[in-house]
Design a protein around this motif. Sequence first.
Motif, PDB file in Angstrom:
ATOM      1  N   ARG A  29       0.849  -1.200   0.000  1.00 46.64           N
ATOM      2  CA  ARG A  29       0.000   0.000   0.000  1.00 46.64           C
ATOM      3  C   ARG A  29       0.875   1.237   0.000  1.00 46.64           C
ATOM      4  NH1 ARG A  29      -3.543  -1.292   4.618  1.00 46.64           N
ATOM      5  NH2 ARG A  29      -2.885  -3.357   4.137  1.00 46.64           N
ATOM      6  N   THR A  30       0.258   2.402   0.013  1.00 47.40           N
ATOM      7  CA  THR A  30       0.996   3.659   0.123  1.00 47.40           C
ATOM      8  C   THR A  30       0.838   4.160   1.546  1.00 47.40           C
ATOM      9  OG1 THR A  30       0.566   4.178  -2.192  1.00 47.40           O
ATOM     10  CG2 THR A  30       1.211   6.003  -0.774  1.00 47.40           C
ATOM     11  N   TYR A  31       1.934   4.656   2.102  1.00 44.13           N
ATOM     12  CA  TYR A  31       1.914   5.129   3.479  1.00 44.13           C
ATOM     13  C   TYR A  31       2.957   6.226   3.633  1.00 44.13           C
ATOM     14  CZ  TYR A  31       2.072   5.078   8.558  1.00 44.13           C
ATOM     15  OH  TYR A  31       2.032   5.439   9.866  1.00 44.13           O
ATOM     16  N   GLU A  32       2.600   7.283   4.358  1.00 47.02           N
ATOM     17  CA  GLU A  32       3.535   8.386   4.580  1.00 47.02           C
ATOM     18  C   GLU A  32       3.613   8.689   6.070  1.00 47.02           C
ATOM     19  OE1 GLU A  32       4.350  13.037   3.326  1.00 47.02           O
ATOM     20  OE2 GLU A  32       2.744  11.919   2.351  1.00 47.02           O
ATOM     21  N   ILE A  37       7.921   8.240   2.539  1.00 44.83           N
ATOM     22  CA  ILE A  37       6.800   7.632   1.824  1.00 44.83           C
ATOM     23  C   ILE A  37       7.145   6.200   1.468  1.00 44.83           C
ATOM     24  CG2 ILE A  37       5.369   7.719  -0.236  1.00 44.83           C
ATOM     25  CD1 ILE A  37       5.893  10.763  -0.296  1.00 44.83           C
ATOM     26  N   SER A  39       5.666   3.010  -0.840  1.00 46.38           N
ATOM     27  CA  SER A  39       4.777   2.756  -1.971  1.00 46.38           C
ATOM     28  C   SER A  39       4.654   1.260  -2.186  1.00 46.38           C
ATOM     29  CB  SER A  39       5.348   3.402  -3.240  1.00 46.38           C
ATOM     30  OG  SER A  39       5.475   4.801  -3.048  1.00 46.38           O
ATOM     31  N   ASP A  42       7.692  -1.413  -2.424  1.00 41.22           N
ATOM     32  CA  ASP A  42       8.874  -1.095  -1.623  1.00 41.22           C
ATOM     33  C   ASP A  42       9.147  -2.257  -0.672  1.00 41.22           C
ATOM     34  OD1 ASP A  42       9.098   1.366  -2.823  1.00 41.22           O
ATOM     35  OD2 ASP A  42       8.338   2.514  -1.102  1.00 41.22           O
TER      36      ASP A  42
END
Length: 183
Positions: A29-32, A37, A39, A42
């Motif tokens: 998932r995407t997480y910041e 960040i 993606s 990763d």
Amino acid sequence: FVAVWFPNFFKLTRFALGRLQFELVDFDRTYEKDGRILSPGDKVINMHIPRTLTPFSPENWDDSFAHAAAFFRERLNGAPVVFHCSSWLLSDIHYKILHEKSNVRRFMDRFDIFQFSYEPEGEHHNAWRIFDMDFTGSYDDYPEDSFIRKAYKDYMKNGGITGGIVGFVYIAFFMAIFALAGA
């Protein structure tokens, strides 16, 4: 049913490094967090908290995290060291039922937990992890020989909702490890 956990030890992709177990996986998932960040795709270090007789203590976690960061550093190709954890031990229930100085809560406080999932009321599929037995429908069958067992038993008897193993999605972005790993 937990036998699916063991093959990656034999494939040499999952490793016990001190108190904890680790493997490199693709993030999904995407997480910041704090300008960093993650993606999909990763690499992150997935971790498991095995049930052992080894104390569950900050000293043991730090030792394991440091070993894992060093062990996987080269395979991360310069990417930041990020730990991912999906575990009933990160459930926010522990903030309700355990003392603030408990090692479980101290462990949780190291993580940025951003998603919780719960079982329907009265279903306790993860009870075996705490009581070494499946839920029988009677809370009286559960032992009370440790603080966490007594706390969970009281919590469930009073209508407390627990988390389901399939639904638990906890992502841990362990910021302190960046300093530990020199990232």
